[in-house]
Structure formats: structure tokens, C-alpha cells
Design a protein around this motif. Structure first.
Motif, PDB file in Angstrom:
ATOM      1  N   SER A 149       0.824  -1.212   0.000  1.00 41.14           N
ATOM      2  CA  SER A 149       0.000   0.000   0.000  1.00 41.14           C
ATOM      3  C   SER A 149       0.854   1.256   0.000  1.00 41.14           C
ATOM      4  O   SER A 149       0.461   2.277  -0.565  1.00 41.14           O
ATOM      5  N   THR A 181     -10.546  13.606  -2.751  1.00 43.74           N
ATOM      6  CA  THR A 181     -10.410  12.155  -2.601  1.00 43.74           C
ATOM      7  C   THR A 181     -11.037  11.425  -3.782  1.00 43.74           C
ATOM      8  O   THR A 181     -10.452  10.469  -4.313  1.00 43.74           O
ATOM      9  N   LEU A 188      -5.531   5.919  -7.912  1.00 43.02           N
ATOM     10  CA  LEU A 188      -5.350   4.819  -6.970  1.00 43.02           C
ATOM     11  C   LEU A 188      -5.558   3.483  -7.665  1.00 43.02           C
ATOM     12  O   LEU A 188      -4.803   2.531  -7.457  1.00 43.02           O
ATOM     13  N   SER A 200      -9.506   2.332   2.532  1.00 38.42           N
ATOM     14  CA  SER A 200      -9.402   2.999   3.812  1.00 38.42           C
ATOM     15  C   SER A 200     -10.426   4.107   3.875  1.00 38.42           C
ATOM     16  O   SER A 200     -11.084   4.418   2.885  1.00 38.42           O
ATOM     17  N   LEU A 205      -6.488   7.388   4.098  1.00 35.43           N
ATOM     18  CA  LEU A 205      -5.972   7.654   2.758  1.00 35.43           C
ATOM     19  C   LEU A 205      -5.136   8.926   2.748  1.00 35.43           C
ATOM     20  O   LEU A 205      -4.040   8.959   2.185  1.00 35.43           O
TER      21      LEU A 205
END
Length: 229
Positions: A149, A181, A188, A200, A205
């Protein structure tokens, strides 16, 4: 796992009257079981991401970075999977626990959220726009990743400097943070490749991207070999 507990035994101060039946806090429980084992070492299953708690943690992280800049910088740049890292983070808390001034209240948080708050404060010390610094860092070899991650987070900060900078500039828990986000979701996914993506909450994040961003733009410090124990 034991979450960091920041206990503040300050002198009692008058507190405003509380409603007889205060509404329950709407708290978001981190999905740490969905993170890789390495991140799970310091991301604890505790409800830490109410907006009030996150704002308090941002302020605490900023105060820690101001007071203990050298130790804070060295800690955030190091391998977060080691006991040495966790010990250093605990030392930062113990040395600066009066940064949080709110009567005798106690604040709980995971190491990840705390590290993210410190990383953001360290990043803000440079007046140059963050997206410019991230874009310049992306022209150099990538900083070392300490977990899957973390590798994904490093990929994101190198690939989407503008979007990451907008996230870091947004107030925690705000509509702007939520929008930033959402804008990062395609990146991502692309950076995850064959790996399962980072799952998350917004607090987690933001924190992993903040620590990855700090190490990316401070690559020289991050290349040091941390003691693995």
C-alpha cells in the motif's frame, strides 16, 4: 494492537455545560483489515476520524513538527514497519503532549493518522507549491516503499501531483477534501495494478499519501537504511 493514547493531565478548567442527551458522534471506523500487513502494524481499529478528532490531530501534529522538527523529520522519513519507528513516534508524543490543550480530555489516534498530520506540517514548511515539489521529485528515482500500500501511495503522489496537492490543501472533513479524494480514485486504481487497491477511510488515505509525499520530496533523507528489528 494498542492505539496511541495521548493523555493530557492538565489542570482542570471550567467546561461549558453539556446537553443532557448529547447526540452520538458519527465516527468512521478505519478499514485497517483491508490494508496490507505492513500498514496494519500501526493503523489501529479505533474510531479516530470524526471531524472534530481529525482537526485536533492536525493541530497536534503541527505543534509536534514545530517543536521537534529534527526527530519528526527523521521519523517520518524512516521505515514505518520497525519498532524503532514506533518508538520514535511514541517519543514525539511523550515530549509534546502539552501541545494538545483541552482541559483534561484524552485523545486517541492511530499512529498512521498522527504520522500523516506530522508529515503535512513538515511539508507546509516549504513555501514552494506542493504540486511543483512533487512533480520535480517524480523526475528522480522513486523513494523506497515499505509495503504494497505504501508503494501504491508513492505511485499516486508521483503520478498526480496536482490532485495530491489539492487534497493536502483541503481542510480535513470538508467537502473539498471529499472532492479531492474522489478525484484521486482513478489514480489509486491505476497504481494498484494487479494488487488490491488501498481501502481505507478518508483519514487513512490522506495520511498514507501525506507520508508518501513527504518521503518523495525528501528522497535523500528517505534513502537511509532504517534499523529493522
Amino acid at each position: 494492537m494498542t492505539p496511541i493514547l495521548i493523555a493530557f493531565a492538565l489542570a482542570a478548567q471550567p467546561q461549558p455545560p453539556q446537553p443532557e442527551n448529547p447526540p452520538p458522534l458519527q465516527q468512521e471506523v478505519p478499514a485497517s483489515r483491508e490494508l496490507t500487513p505492513a500498514h496494519d502494524l500501526f493503523y489501529d481499529d479505533v474510531p479516530v476520524s470524526s471531524r472534530e478528532a481529525r482537526i485536533a490531530m492536525q493541530r497536534f501534529g503541527s505543534c509536534v513538527a514545530d517543536r521537534s522538527q529534527e526527530l519528526a523529520a527523521g521519523t517520518i522519513a524512516s521505515d514505518f514497519t520497525t519498532r524503532t519507528y514506533r518508538s520514535r513516534l511514541d517519543r514525539l508524543v511523550q515530549a509534546n503532549n502539552d501541545c494538545f490543550r483541552d482541559g483534561g480530555r484524552r485523545m486517541r489516534s492511530s499512529r498512521l493518522v498522527l504520522a500523516g498530520a506530522i508529515a503535512e506540517a513538515l511539508i507546509e514548511r516549504d513555501a514552494q507549491p506542493l504540486n511543483v515539489r512533487l512533480a520535480r521529485a517524480a523526475m528522480q528515482p522513486a523513494t523506497r516503499a515499505y509495503s504494497v500500500s505504501d508503494q501504491i501511495a508513492i505511485c499516486v503522489v508521483r503520478s498526480l501531483p496536482d490532485e495530491v496537492a489539492r487534497l493536502m490543501a483541503a481542510e480535513v472533513g470538508s467537502a473539498e477534501e471529499e472532492a479531492a479524494t474522489v478525484a484521486l480514485a482513478p489514480g489509486l486504481s491505476a497504481c494498484s495494478g494487479q494488487n488490491r487497491g488501498v481501502e481505507s477511510n478518508s483519514a487513512g488515505l490522506r495520511a498514507i499519501l501525506a507520508t508518501a509525499a513527504y518521503r518523495s520530496i525528501n528522497g535523500a533523507a528517505a534513502t537511509g537504511t532504517a534499523q529493522r528489528d
